[in-house]
Design a protein around this motif. Structure first.
Motif, mmCIF file in Angstrom:
data_model
loop_
_atom_site.group_PDB
_atom_site.id
_atom_site.type_symbol
_atom_site.label_atom_id
_atom_site.label_comp_id
_atom_site.label_asym_id
_atom_site.label_seq_id
_atom_site.Cartn_x
_atom_site.Cartn_y
_atom_site.Cartn_z
ATOM 1 N N TRP A 267 -2.380 7.737 -11.042
ATOM 2 C CA TRP A 267 -2.154 6.816 -9.913
ATOM 3 C C TRP A 267 -0.909 5.946 -10.123
ATOM 4 C CZ3 TRP A 267 -3.364 8.037 -5.413
ATOM 5 C CH2 TRP A 267 -3.301 7.113 -4.355
ATOM 6 N N VAL B 178 -10.436 -2.502 -3.776
ATOM 7 C CA VAL B 178 -9.078 -3.077 -3.793
ATOM 8 C C VAL B 178 -9.000 -4.530 -3.306
ATOM 9 C CG1 VAL B 178 -7.938 -0.833 -3.588
ATOM 10 C CG2 VAL B 178 -8.442 -2.135 -1.519
ATOM 11 N N GLU C 234 1.267 6.681 -2.580
ATOM 12 C CA GLU C 234 0.374 5.615 -3.026
ATOM 13 C C GLU C 234 -0.112 4.775 -1.845
ATOM 14 O OE1 GLU C 234 2.027 2.940 -5.920
ATOM 15 O OE2 GLU C 234 0.130 1.859 -6.166
ATOM 16 N N ASN C 235 0.747 4.535 -0.856
ATOM 17 C CA ASN C 235 0.356 3.656 0.253
ATOM 18 C C ASN C 235 0.801 4.115 1.641
ATOM 19 O OD1 ASN C 235 -1.133 1.284 -0.795
ATOM 20 N ND2 ASN C 235 0.700 0.993 -2.042
ATOM 21 N N TRP D 33 -10.938 5.359 5.794
ATOM 22 C CA TRP D 33 -11.236 4.463 4.676
ATOM 23 C C TRP D 33 -11.619 3.101 5.235
ATOM 24 C CZ3 TRP D 33 -6.951 2.357 0.833
ATOM 25 C CH2 TRP D 33 -7.569 1.867 -0.326
ATOM 26 N N GLN E 17 -11.772 9.538 -8.503
ATOM 27 C CA GLN E 17 -10.546 8.726 -8.657
ATOM 28 C C GLN E 17 -10.193 8.523 -10.130
ATOM 29 O OE1 GLN E 17 -10.668 5.058 -6.429
ATOM 30 N NE2 GLN E 17 -10.944 6.107 -4.474
ATOM 31 N N ASN F 290 -12.507 8.415 2.223
ATOM 32 C CA ASN F 290 -12.334 7.717 0.948
ATOM 33 C C ASN F 290 -13.406 6.644 0.800
ATOM 34 O OD1 ASN F 290 -10.857 7.271 -1.433
ATOM 35 N ND2 ASN F 290 -9.520 5.736 -0.485
ATOM 36 N N GLU F 291 -14.098 6.670 -0.343
ATOM 37 C CA GLU F 291 -14.993 5.564 -0.727
ATOM 38 C C GLU F 291 -16.082 5.250 0.293
ATOM 39 O OE1 GLU F 291 -12.300 2.353 -1.678
ATOM 40 O OE2 GLU F 291 -11.403 3.451 -3.325
ATOM 41 N N HIS G 127 -10.313 5.699 -12.189
ATOM 42 C CA HIS G 127 -9.683 4.467 -12.684
ATOM 43 C C HIS G 127 -10.502 4.083 -13.911
ATOM 44 C CE1 HIS G 127 -7.035 4.263 -9.303
ATOM 45 N NE2 HIS G 127 -8.051 4.424 -8.484
ATOM 46 N N HIS H 284 -2.954 11.105 1.586
ATOM 47 C CA HIS H 284 -3.967 10.113 1.215
ATOM 48 C C HIS H 284 -3.797 8.917 2.114
ATOM 49 C CE1 HIS H 284 -6.439 7.600 -1.501
ATOM 50 N NE2 HIS H 284 -5.539 6.662 -1.286
ATOM 51 N N ASN I 95 -13.105 11.701 -1.467
ATOM 52 C CA ASN I 95 -12.543 10.979 -2.621
ATOM 53 C C ASN I 95 -13.300 9.668 -2.866
ATOM 54 O OD1 ASN I 95 -10.283 10.900 -4.519
ATOM 55 N ND2 ASN I 95 -9.509 9.139 -3.338
ATOM 56 N N GLN J 262 -7.450 -0.981 4.005
ATOM 57 C CA GLN J 262 -6.089 -0.645 4.440
ATOM 58 C C GLN J 262 -6.066 0.125 5.769
ATOM 59 O OE1 GLN J 262 -4.516 0.459 0.200
ATOM 60 N NE2 GLN J 262 -2.847 -0.608 1.247
ATOM 61 N N ALA K 262 -13.463 -0.006 -8.283
ATOM 62 C CA ALA K 262 -12.059 -0.051 -7.856
ATOM 63 C C ALA K 262 -11.941 -0.550 -6.420
ATOM 64 C CB ALA K 262 -11.431 1.334 -7.993
ATOM 65 N N TRP L 220 -0.594 -0.030 -10.040
ATOM 66 C CA TRP L 220 -1.244 -1.125 -9.282
ATOM 67 C C TRP L 220 -2.023 -2.042 -10.212
ATOM 68 C CZ3 TRP L 220 -6.677 -1.005 -7.069
ATOM 69 C CH2 TRP L 220 -7.506 -0.166 -7.808
ATOM 70 N N LYS M 1 -1.427 5.474 4.554
ATOM 71 C CA LYS M 1 -2.683 4.814 4.910
ATOM 72 C C LYS M 1 -2.573 4.278 6.338
ATOM 73 C CE LYS M 1 -3.694 3.716 0.105
ATOM 74 N NZ LYS M 1 -3.601 2.715 -0.976
ATOM 75 N N GLU N 79 -6.949 9.890 -9.086
ATOM 76 C CA GLU N 79 -6.190 8.626 -9.198
ATOM 77 C C GLU N 79 -6.259 8.118 -10.634
ATOM 78 O OE1 GLU N 79 -7.330 5.797 -6.200
ATOM 79 O OE2 GLU N 79 -7.476 7.328 -4.650
HETATM 80 C C1 XIL Z 1 -4.071 0.975 -4.107
HETATM 81 C C2 XIL Z 1 -2.550 0.941 -4.272
HETATM 82 O O1 XIL Z 1 -2.216 1.476 -5.538
HETATM 83 C C3 XIL Z 1 -2.056 -0.478 -4.153
HETATM 84 O O2 XIL Z 1 -0.624 -0.508 -4.156
HETATM 85 C C4 XIL Z 1 -2.557 -1.114 -2.854
HETATM 86 O O3 XIL Z 1 -2.172 -2.456 -2.790
HETATM 87 C C5 XIL Z 1 -4.077 -1.011 -2.776
HETATM 88 O O4 XIL Z 1 -4.461 0.351 -2.913
HETATM 89 N N1 XIL Z 1 -8.422 3.585 -4.476
HETATM 90 C C6 XIL Z 1 -7.600 4.273 -3.609
HETATM 91 C C7 XIL Z 1 -6.165 3.942 -3.557
HETATM 92 O O5 XIL Z 1 -8.058 5.233 -2.963
HETATM 93 O O6 XIL Z 1 -5.615 4.136 -2.278
HETATM 94 C C8 XIL Z 1 -5.897 2.516 -4.028
HETATM 95 O O7 XIL Z 1 -4.494 2.324 -4.082
HETATM 96 C C9 XIL Z 1 -6.546 2.289 -5.376
HETATM 97 C C10 XIL Z 1 -8.049 2.462 -5.297
#
Ligand code: XIL
Length: 385
Positions: free
Chosen positions: A328, A279, A67-68, A108, A231, A156-157, A233, A104, A198, A111, A277, A336, A71, A262
């Motif tokens: 996710w 963050v 998840e993190n 990006w 993703q 990413n994004e 979400h 992952h 992604n 992060q 999404a 998250w 990064k 995700e």
């Molecule tokens: C999120 C994590 O879930 C959180 O813990 C962190 O604080 C922020 O990032 N898109 C992505 C993921 O590609 O890496 C993100 O994950 C959510 C949105």
């Protein structure tokens, strides 16, 4: 002694066995026969093999993504500083449990520690320097796990919802070719690893069309790209299933696989200006925006269950185009969405409750993946909520 009819004993034995069998079935054994089924894991899950969460992940899924801890912000928090311990533990965890391990993410806008983009005086570095840093960063990270990571989210994004490029430091300093450079460097560092693009809101037509053009362009240049991650979400009213459906077809038509990368379901009320999404977007907590803090009524639970079924039906229909579906979070407690975009809420974002028990809809999804598809074929595009 009461007379008990033999056939009723037989029936109850059959029902019990059938019940046990249903209970024992996992997503990995059922849905996982159509495409990989995975979840994102945090460091606590990786580091506590005795925990319910750890056992649950090994039991239900055949693919994991960090998840993190992979990064850039965590791997390289300052120039020349590397922090491998959590990423190493994550990769070893996946391998030990025979799961596909996904990386992952490499490039990006979020992060990533500021040092990447500035010189010692705090001034933005030149295109040449940033390309050098990107090359070196990707070579170091992908090279370290060469042969152990099945696929990387390389970029990413990189797009806005209107299909224009996001003005991230990568884009501003390097220019349009930063995406192809990243894919080139990743392939160089591990030629056998799959490489993915992604992004979120991938069922917005302007966005997925722009991503598809980018994918075709990379392929025309002979670069490796294996899949696009949507993703996902998702919410109760977005995306529109018809758009989501078309997006999957459009991505697959470029000759790559689709990954639902995700997946979660945000069932909580939204602050009015919110979508996507991103963050870094946050809003203040109010009790009205956290309606299920003490539990959820049956009607709402059923409504959410229907939405899950609609998504999983769509995935089943597109199974040939989909390589993997990854949640996710391992369960609701880990999502998250408990803290984003509003901290301290009670999310119901996954198929597993806060104790990792499957919600009742899991049985329905499993049935759907075991059943013959002809039973479901008329549902396509008709249930558009
Ligand atoms: C999120 C994590 O879930 C959180 O813990 C962190 O604080 C922020 O990032 N898109 C992505 C993921 O590609 O890496 C993100 O994950 C959510 C949105």
């Amino acid at each position: 002694m009461k007379k008990v009819h033999v056939s009723s004993i037989l029936l109850s034995v059959i029902l019990t066995l059938w019940g046990c069998n249903m209970q024992a079935q996992t997503l990995s054994e059922t849905v996982g026969q159509h495409f990989r089924i995975g979840c994102a894991v945090n460091n606590t899950i990786v580091q506590n093999p005795q925990s319910a969460a750890h056992k649950h992940v090994c039991n239900q899924f055949n693919s994991v993504v960090a998840e993190n801890c992979m990064k850039a912000q965590f791997l390289s928090p300052a120039e020349g500083v590397w922090n491998w311990s959590e990423a190493d533990a994550f990769v070893a965890f996946g391998e030990r449990n025979g799961m596909q391990v996904i990386g992952h993410c490499l490039i990006w806008h979020s992060q990533t520690a500021d040092w990447m983009f500035v010189d010692q005086d705090g001034k933005e570095v030149s295109r040449e320097i940033l390309i050098q840093r990107m090359h070196w960063y990707i070579r170091t990270v992908v090279g370290r796990y060469k042969g152990r990571i099945a696929g990387w989210d390389v970029c990413n994004e990189c797009f806005e919802d209107d299909g224009t490029r996001r003005q991230s430091p990568w884009q501003r300093i390097i220019g349009d070719d930063y995406i192809e450079l990243a894919f080139r460097f990743a392939h160089e560092a591990d030629p056998d690893a799959e490489l993915y693009y992604n992004d979120y809101s991938m069922s917005v037509p302007a966005k997925y069309e722009a991503v598809c053009r980018m994918v075709s362009d990379l392929k025309k240049k002979g670069l490796r790209i294996d899949a696009v991650g949507m993703q996902s979400h998702n919410g109760l009213t977005w995306p529109k299933l018809s758009n989501y459906d078309r997006a999957i077809d459009a991505i697959a038509a470029t000759g790559v696989k689709v990954i639902i990368s995700e997946l979660d379901l945000n069932v909580l009320p939204n602050p009015d200006t919110f979508s996507g999404a991103e963050v870094t977007q946050f809003y203040e907590y109010t009790p009205e925006l956290d309606p299920y803090a003490k539990g959820m009524d049956r009607t709402t639970e059923d409504l959410i269950g229907e939405r899950w079924q609609a998504f999983f039906l769509l995935y089943r229909q597109h199974a040939e185009q989909i390589a993997r579906v990854t949640f996710w979070a391992a369960g609701d407690a880990d999502s998250w969405l408990n803290d984003w975009p509003i901290p301290g809420r009670h999310a119901y974002a996954t198929l597993f409750d806060r104790d990792y028990n499957p919600k009742s809809v899991v049985k329905e999804i499993i049935k759907m993946y075991e059943g013959q598809m002809y039973r479901y074929r008329y549902v396509r595009r008709t249930k558009d909520k």
